[in-house]
Write an enzyme that holds these catalytic residues in place. Sequence first.
Site, PDB file in Angstrom:
ATOM      1  N   SER A  66       1.437  36.322  46.272  1.00 27.81           N
ATOM      2  CA  SER A  66       0.902  35.186  47.032  1.00 27.81           C
ATOM      3  C   SER A  66       0.925  35.476  48.523  1.00 27.81           C
ATOM      4  O   SER A  66       1.635  36.365  49.005  1.00 27.81           O
ATOM      5  CB  SER A  66       1.722  33.919  46.736  1.00 27.81           C
ATOM      6  OG  SER A  66       1.754  33.680  45.353  1.00 27.81           O
TER       7      SER A  66
HETATM    8  N1  SAM Z   1       5.523  34.788  43.638  1.00 24.47           N
HETATM    9  C1  SAM Z   1       5.001  36.004  43.063  1.00 24.47           C
HETATM   10  C2  SAM Z   1       5.243  37.177  43.971  1.00 24.47           C
HETATM   11  O1  SAM Z   1       6.099  37.073  44.854  1.00 24.47           O
HETATM   12  O2  SAM Z   1       4.585  38.217  43.796  1.00 24.47           O
HETATM   13  C3  SAM Z   1       3.526  35.884  42.761  1.00 24.47           C
HETATM   14  C4  SAM Z   1       3.235  35.100  41.555  1.00 24.47           C
HETATM   15  S1  SAM Z   1       1.607  35.391  40.952  1.00 24.47           S
HETATM   16  C5  SAM Z   1       0.625  34.418  42.041  1.00 24.47           C
HETATM   17  C6  SAM Z   1       1.702  34.429  39.468  1.00 24.47           C
HETATM   18  C7  SAM Z   1       2.450  35.121  38.348  1.00 24.47           C
HETATM   19  O3  SAM Z   1       2.681  34.173  37.309  1.00 24.47           O
HETATM   20  C8  SAM Z   1       1.678  36.274  37.714  1.00 24.47           C
HETATM   21  O4  SAM Z   1       2.454  37.440  37.764  1.00 24.47           O
HETATM   22  C9  SAM Z   1       1.469  35.806  36.272  1.00 24.47           C
HETATM   23  O5  SAM Z   1       1.482  36.852  35.331  1.00 24.47           O
HETATM   24  C10 SAM Z   1       2.649  34.873  36.096  1.00 24.47           C
HETATM   25  N2  SAM Z   1       2.540  33.895  35.003  1.00 24.47           N
HETATM   26  C11 SAM Z   1       1.462  33.214  34.571  1.00 24.47           C
HETATM   27  N3  SAM Z   1       1.803  32.402  33.552  1.00 24.47           N
HETATM   28  C12 SAM Z   1       3.130  32.593  33.325  1.00 24.47           C
HETATM   29  C13 SAM Z   1       4.081  32.052  32.408  1.00 24.47           C
HETATM   30  N4  SAM Z   1       3.766  31.134  31.480  1.00 24.47           N
HETATM   31  N5  SAM Z   1       5.352  32.475  32.492  1.00 24.47           N
HETATM   32  C14 SAM Z   1       5.746  33.404  33.412  1.00 24.47           C
HETATM   33  N6  SAM Z   1       4.887  33.949  34.292  1.00 24.47           N
HETATM   34  C15 SAM Z   1       3.600  33.550  34.247  1.00 24.47           C
END
Ligand code: SAM
Length: 218
Positions: A66
């Site tokens: 993000s």
């Molecule tokens: N805050 C993170 C960072 O510092 O890089 C970025 C998060 S990224 C925008 C969103 C993440 O949520 C992705 O890696 C995605 O695979 C994960 N995600 C989506 N659905 C999920 C779920 N049900 N449980 C865990 N992770 C999930």
Amino acid sequence: MAAAVARQFGGARRRLIEELEAKGIGDIAVLKAFDDVPRHHFVPSGVAHRAYEDAPLPIGHGQTISQPSVHARFLSLLRLSGRERVLEIGTGSGFQAALLTRLASAVFSIERIPALAEAARESLRACGIDQVIQRVGDGTMGWPEMAPFDAILVGAASPEIPVPLTEQLALGGQLLVPVGDRSGQALVRVIRTPDGLREERLDPMRFVPLIGAHGFEA
Ligand code: SAM
């Protein structure tokens, strides 16, 4: 080599922190966390030169790290004192989990894509951060065995507030989750009070989808 890399990124990191301040982030502990954690360790080498831009960047598997100002906004809203147990849903690159280790006492993080969880583990290790307790799975179910949490941060867009996450909040605990459709969301804060759950809608946001039992379908 390490000194050369520090020189290469040091100025850019300071400029990013000034940019965060100019965008209204005044929480000194949050700004210090950005100063402590090298974001260039958490992005693929092909985009490392952009690590200190205030921009989301691709991390593979269709996912992103993000935008720093979005991470800073989430962390500032929580006003952590350093004593909290925090759960992050969506480890992604591991960068926000690393920031959280500077602001809370216990950090748990769940990622659904095993390869990303592994890459995050390696990035954290490379930075000497070993306090993040990671799990691969569906974060919409929370982590009941480790609950309750003082704060839960969801780093992906959900069609609704995932009920298991509200159930795992401690009294006074806060959940931050972007709620909406796949094209746009509002950041929602849910606080567990003695009288029940209090909900507030905050900023407009745009996140990748949260995929899971209480999120979107894959
Ligand atoms: N805050 C993170 C960072 O510092 O890089 C970025 C998060 S990224 C925008 C969103 C993440 O949520 C992705 O890696 C995605 O695979 C994960 N995600 C989506 N659905 C999920 C779920 N049900 N449980 C865990 N992770 C999930």
